[in-house]
Write an enzyme that holds these catalytic residues in place. Sequence first.
Site, PDB file in Angstrom:
ATOM      1  N   LYS A 127      16.841  41.863  53.105  1.00 52.98           N
ATOM      2  CA  LYS A 127      17.279  40.783  54.009  1.00 52.98           C
ATOM      3  C   LYS A 127      17.621  41.407  55.345  1.00 52.98           C
ATOM      4  O   LYS A 127      17.912  42.605  55.420  1.00 52.98           O
ATOM      5  CB  LYS A 127      18.512  40.101  53.415  1.00 52.98           C
ATOM      6  CG  LYS A 127      18.785  38.719  53.958  1.00 52.98           C
ATOM      7  CD  LYS A 127      17.974  37.642  53.283  1.00 52.98           C
ATOM      8  CE  LYS A 127      18.173  36.308  53.978  1.00 52.98           C
ATOM      9  NZ  LYS A 127      17.553  35.196  53.228  1.00 52.98           N
ATOM     10  N   ASP A 167      15.143  32.389  57.856  1.00 51.26           N
ATOM     11  CA  ASP A 167      16.391  31.986  57.186  1.00 51.26           C
ATOM     12  C   ASP A 167      17.141  31.187  58.258  1.00 51.26           C
ATOM     13  O   ASP A 167      16.509  30.693  59.210  1.00 51.26           O
ATOM     14  CB  ASP A 167      17.184  33.221  56.714  1.00 51.26           C
ATOM     15  CG  ASP A 167      18.353  32.858  55.788  1.00 51.26           C
ATOM     16  OD1 ASP A 167      18.126  32.635  54.597  1.00 51.26           O
ATOM     17  OD2 ASP A 167      19.510  32.769  56.264  1.00 51.26           O
TER      18      ASP A 167
HETATM   19  P1  NDP Z   1      18.410  26.374  59.216  1.00 50.35           P
HETATM   20  O1  NDP Z   1      18.884  27.235  60.323  1.00 50.35           O
HETATM   21  O2  NDP Z   1      17.100  25.718  59.306  1.00 50.35           O
HETATM   22  O3  NDP Z   1      19.495  25.248  58.916  1.00 50.35           O
HETATM   23  C1  NDP Z   1      20.802  25.566  58.598  1.00 50.35           C
HETATM   24  C2  NDP Z   1      21.601  24.277  58.499  1.00 50.35           C
HETATM   25  O4  NDP Z   1      22.905  24.584  57.990  1.00 50.35           O
HETATM   26  C3  NDP Z   1      21.812  23.607  59.845  1.00 50.35           C
HETATM   27  O5  NDP Z   1      21.913  22.216  59.667  1.00 50.35           O
HETATM   28  C4  NDP Z   1      23.142  24.201  60.294  1.00 50.35           C
HETATM   29  O6  NDP Z   1      23.865  23.386  61.198  1.00 50.35           O
HETATM   30  C5  NDP Z   1      23.886  24.312  58.984  1.00 50.35           C
HETATM   31  N1  NDP Z   1      24.831  25.430  59.067  1.00 50.35           N
HETATM   32  C6  NDP Z   1      24.529  26.741  59.249  1.00 50.35           C
HETATM   33  N2  NDP Z   1      25.649  27.483  59.300  1.00 50.35           N
HETATM   34  C7  NDP Z   1      26.643  26.624  59.158  1.00 50.35           C
HETATM   35  C8  NDP Z   1      28.046  26.778  59.118  1.00 50.35           C
HETATM   36  N3  NDP Z   1      28.634  27.989  59.245  1.00 50.35           N
HETATM   37  N4  NDP Z   1      28.793  25.653  58.930  1.00 50.35           N
HETATM   38  C9  NDP Z   1      28.197  24.443  58.780  1.00 50.35           C
HETATM   39  N5  NDP Z   1      26.871  24.247  58.801  1.00 50.35           N
HETATM   40  C10 NDP Z   1      26.117  25.307  58.998  1.00 50.35           C
HETATM   41  O7  NDP Z   1      18.503  27.306  57.903  1.00 50.35           O
HETATM   42  P2  NDP Z   1      17.778  27.109  56.514  1.00 50.35           P
HETATM   43  O8  NDP Z   1      17.687  25.667  56.182  1.00 50.35           O
HETATM   44  O9  NDP Z   1      16.567  27.950  56.508  1.00 50.35           O
HETATM   45  O10 NDP Z   1      18.823  27.804  55.514  1.00 50.35           O
HETATM   46  C11 NDP Z   1      19.893  27.094  54.911  1.00 50.35           C
HETATM   47  C12 NDP Z   1      20.395  27.867  53.699  1.00 50.35           C
HETATM   48  O11 NDP Z   1      19.321  28.023  52.760  1.00 50.35           O
HETATM   49  C13 NDP Z   1      20.909  29.277  53.970  1.00 50.35           C
HETATM   50  O12 NDP Z   1      21.946  29.585  53.060  1.00 50.35           O
HETATM   51  C14 NDP Z   1      19.693  30.146  53.650  1.00 50.35           C
HETATM   52  O13 NDP Z   1      20.063  31.471  53.318  1.00 50.35           O
HETATM   53  C15 NDP Z   1      19.159  29.401  52.434  1.00 50.35           C
HETATM   54  N6  NDP Z   1      17.754  29.665  52.111  1.00 50.35           N
HETATM   55  C16 NDP Z   1      16.760  29.444  53.039  1.00 50.35           C
HETATM   56  C17 NDP Z   1      15.440  29.660  52.703  1.00 50.35           C
HETATM   57  C18 NDP Z   1      14.331  29.333  53.629  1.00 50.35           C
HETATM   58  O14 NDP Z   1      13.169  29.397  53.184  1.00 50.35           O
HETATM   59  N7  NDP Z   1      14.563  28.956  54.858  1.00 50.35           N
HETATM   60  C19 NDP Z   1      15.080  30.225  51.375  1.00 50.35           C
HETATM   61  C20 NDP Z   1      16.178  30.310  50.454  1.00 50.35           C
HETATM   62  C21 NDP Z   1      17.466  30.068  50.836  1.00 50.35           C
HETATM   63  P3  NDP Z   1      23.915  23.811  62.752  1.00 50.35           P
HETATM   64  O15 NDP Z   1      22.513  23.612  63.249  1.00 50.35           O
HETATM   65  O16 NDP Z   1      24.917  22.891  63.329  1.00 50.35           O
HETATM   66  O17 NDP Z   1      24.348  25.242  62.761  1.00 50.35           O
END
Ligand code: NDP
Length: 446
Positions: A127, A167
């Site tokens: 990662k 991510d």
């Molecule tokens: P994105 O950046 O596309 O979206 C993240 C979302 O979560 C946004 O809506 C963001 O809101 C919110 N968010 C992030 N940090 C915070 C925080 N500290 N408090 C509140 N809301 C938060 O990321 P992904 O959708 O790709 O990833 C989301 C999760 O899924 C993570 O844990 C990631 O590790 C996991 N994941 C992702 C994969 C992938 O293929 N993308 C694969 C497997 C797991 P805002 O925009 O306001 O920050």
Amino acid sequence: MADSKLQVLFDQVVDRNPGEAEFHQAVREVFDSLAPVVAKHPEYTDAAVLQRLCEPERQIIFRVPWTDDRGDVRINRGFRVEFNSALGPYKGGLRFHPSVYLGIVKFLGFEQIFKNALTGLPIGGGKGGSDFDPKGRSDAEVMRFCQSFMTELYRHIGEYTDVPAGDIGVGGREIGYLFGQYKRITNRYESGMLTGKGLTWGGSQVRREATGYGTVFFVEQMLSAAGDSFDGKRVVVSGSGNVAIYAMEKVAQLGGTVVAFSDSSGYVVEEAGIDLATLKEVKEVQRGRAADYVERRPDAAMGSGGSIWDVPADIALPCATQNELDEAEARVLVRNGCRIVAEGANMPTTPAAVRVLADAGVLFAPGKAANAGGVATSALEMQQNASRDSWTFEYTEERLEEIMRGIHDRCLATADEYGLPGDYAAGANIAGFTHVADAMLALGVI
Ligand code: NDP
């Protein structure tokens, strides 16, 4: 911890990695499931498999200088933790978020080892990321940052070495800039060195949708094992990024109704169902906030007080970030009749919240199983790159569904084998661990 040997090993991990709370949490969560495994398999202890698993094979930390639109020089910190390559090249995403530090990258890399093992595909765990915050930055700034980041990272990665992906904060735009810079520096069109690419330059169908779709396919299997389906279910999905949006899409396709989503500015409730076309426009095109969605939808409202977990639901899908669902919020979910919690995000449910759910008989799917569809489809992207082929959406989605079904069944069968029926978390930890541990034994002390 029930097993004193595991407790000693865990204490060593804490001592050797001070101040990395999220990494400690991720290690503890796995160790908590392993007592029956180390009792049955002394060979793992004899070969120090656990100590080796907790020590990354390589950790890279580097300076990322870039110039903002005003001409000021900015400095961020870049990371890549190459955790374990017993099963294949390191594989795992890059996260760009101000909260990123070594402890976050190590927790994610550690989880990734077991998740990737669970898919049954030939990928190791790694990662990376940076404390850079793309929010509010222009495309030109993001490009300059990505180019600077890759100018160091390129020497550590490659199709057979380490294959990053997206991510939090790293989506199609960032992957494009990163791939472009790698290609330019190396003079190689090495498609398989990065996944999540655009469809016209080496990407795979369904990769964008894969993590969200995969999570929902996993829940569909849980429902089906209990003789039920998504039909008529109320679902709450936290986040509104890549994982959340495509989880919502698949829930709707399977007959459920998503009544709430969130971002870091708050949560939104719309009883008749969140309108995905509007949400995609706000989030994917305009990069807007939750309030921008509410502005366009007369029947939607920002949640007042509390958290998204106050919204009554049959199924809760935390899809935002780590530790976003705590003990008190789990109690509210239970009180409101929630029956399934499945983690689209990595480690979004605190250990105390997991205990509350278990005590109440709520089915719980851990991220390393439920969200493995993203990395699995990344491996399918690598497979297509290697054969210079591209598969249809339908075929790729079928493969994803089959992989998620396999992971689901492996978790349940392993939980049964160790006398823990229905315990998806233990099943995932044990099945992932034994798969990688056996490969480590075979490869000798390296
Ligand atoms: P994105 O950046 O596309 O979206 C993240 C979302 O979560 C946004 O809506 C963001 O809101 C919110 N968010 C992030 N940090 C915070 C925080 N500290 N408090 C509140 N809301 C938060 O990321 P992904 O959708 O790709 O990833 C989301 C999760 O899924 C993570 O844990 C990631 O590790 C996991 N994941 C992702 C994969 C992938 O293929 N993308 C694969 C497997 C797991 P805002 O925009 O306001 O920050």
